[in-house]
Design a protein around this motif. Structure first.
Motif, mmCIF file in Angstrom:
data_model
loop_
_atom_site.group_PDB
_atom_site.id
_atom_site.type_symbol
_atom_site.label_atom_id
_atom_site.label_comp_id
_atom_site.label_asym_id
_atom_site.label_seq_id
_atom_site.Cartn_x
_atom_site.Cartn_y
_atom_site.Cartn_z
ATOM 1 N N GLU A 198 29.302 67.926 48.319
ATOM 2 C CA GLU A 198 29.908 69.186 48.773
ATOM 3 C C GLU A 198 30.017 70.192 47.628
ATOM 4 N N LEU A 234 25.234 66.594 55.936
ATOM 5 C CA LEU A 234 26.252 67.631 55.738
ATOM 6 C C LEU A 234 25.598 68.988 55.942
ATOM 7 N N TYR A 238 30.309 71.066 57.769
ATOM 8 C CA TYR A 238 30.233 70.199 58.947
ATOM 9 C C TYR A 238 29.591 68.885 58.524
ATOM 10 N N GLU A 239 29.993 67.802 59.186
ATOM 11 C CA GLU A 239 29.506 66.482 58.798
ATOM 12 C C GLU A 239 29.150 65.648 60.025
ATOM 13 N N GLU A 245 28.009 61.458 60.569
ATOM 14 C CA GLU A 245 27.921 60.204 59.822
ATOM 15 C C GLU A 245 26.719 59.351 60.206
ATOM 16 N N GLN A 268 28.516 72.251 64.627
ATOM 17 C CA GLN A 268 28.714 70.805 64.705
ATOM 18 C C GLN A 268 27.795 70.187 65.755
#
Length: 299
Positions: free
Chosen positions: A197, A222, A230-231, A233, A264
């Motif tokens: 980040e 990311l 925004y992420e 996984e 997102q």
């Protein structure tokens, strides 16, 4: 960008054959991105060059079959169609031997190619095509247009240098890295930071980009978009090979974002797309919207 206007995208760079032992599959990162965007309803085009040979003719035929206009994929009498020897390790991750020189190293713009970019909504380009001065100069001309520019960083040793990468980053509105690439490049430009980040923000400060995306393999991605992070996984699939997964991810992400999808949701859609490609053979498997949404809903 509104949904009532069909997006127009142009990809610039390598088109080639990926060779897996005795099997050949069409590839090249920019072509993979363009083909995924085409599959998602974008009016997509490719600017490149193939050899005036059997391999080149086969690429033209294949790209035509997949629905892309090939009028700006030129033919060279002097250089052969690009070939890449792909080796998969135990985890199915790929390493590449990229033959040089190839026809795509010698892309020369014609008027049709110039007009195509001027009239498009987005230009996708990578770093590999800049390993040769001829193609690098052609790309540099296109980077002076006002089209929205997406830079797909693609570090393939020994085919890059940091000065060129800096120029390509400074020309971009949107930059996509994988996690190893952003850390290597940030360190080369003396970043004091350790996290993804922090280095995404560091790269923003070095460039004119307003969006940065970093893929993390099976761990998702990311996205820094409009100063918000925004992420995702990642989605679990049985990996067939990783070839083209990041390219399809990028095609899906850019298509979704420029069509106005919430960031997102766009990131989730792109991660699912990339996962499904990794779960299939080759860089351009057929994947339906239903398959993508089904994977998202299962997680």
């Amino acid at each position: 960008m509104s949904n009532d206007k069909k997006l127009k995208a142009v990809a610039f760079g390598e088109v080639l054959w990926d060779i897996f032992g005795n099997e050949k599959k069409i590839g090249g990162a920019p072509l993979n991105v363009a083909l995924r965007m085409k599959a998602l309803g974008v009016e997509s085009n490719m600017i490149s060059c193939v050899g005036n040979d059997v391999d080149g003719e086969a690429i033209i035929n294949e790209v035509n079959k997949l629905g892309l206009d090939t009028s700006t994929i030129l033919k060279s009498d002097d250089f052969p169609t690009g070939l890449v020897n792909v080796t998969l390790d135990e985890s199915k991750s790929a390493t590449y031997e990229i033959i040089y020189p190839s026809a795509w190293d010698k892309i020369v713009l014609n008027e049709e190619a110039r007009e195509l970019v001027v009239n498009s909504d987005v230009l996708i380009y990578g770093s590999l095509v800049c390993r040769d001065q001829v193609s690098r100069e052609a790309l540099d001309e296109l980077l002076h247009t006002h089209t929205y520019k997406v830079f797909d960083v693609n570090l393939r040793k020994p085919h890059y240098d940091y000065e060129t990468l800096q120029h390509l980053m400074q020309s971009a509105n949107f930059i996509k890295f994988n996690d190893e690439e952003i850390m290597e490049i940030s360190a080369a430009f003396n970043s004091p930071y350790k996290t993804l980040e922090e280095n995404m923000n560091f790269i923003c400060s070095l460039s004119n980009a307003t969006a940065i995306c970093v893929t993390r393999g099976k761990d998702g991605a990311l996205l820094l978009w409009d100063k918000h992070l925004y992420e995702n996984e990642g989605y679990t699939v049985k990996v067939e090979d990783t070839v083209g997964a990041g390219d399809s991810f990028l095609g899906a992400l850019v298509t979704s974002l420029l069509n106005g999808k919430e960031p997102q949701a766009a990131l989730n859609f792109a991660c699912a797309t990339g996962a499904l490609v990794a779960g299939s053979a080759g860089g351009n498997p057929k994947i339906s919207i239903f398959d993508i949404e089904n994977l998202i809903n299962k997680n």
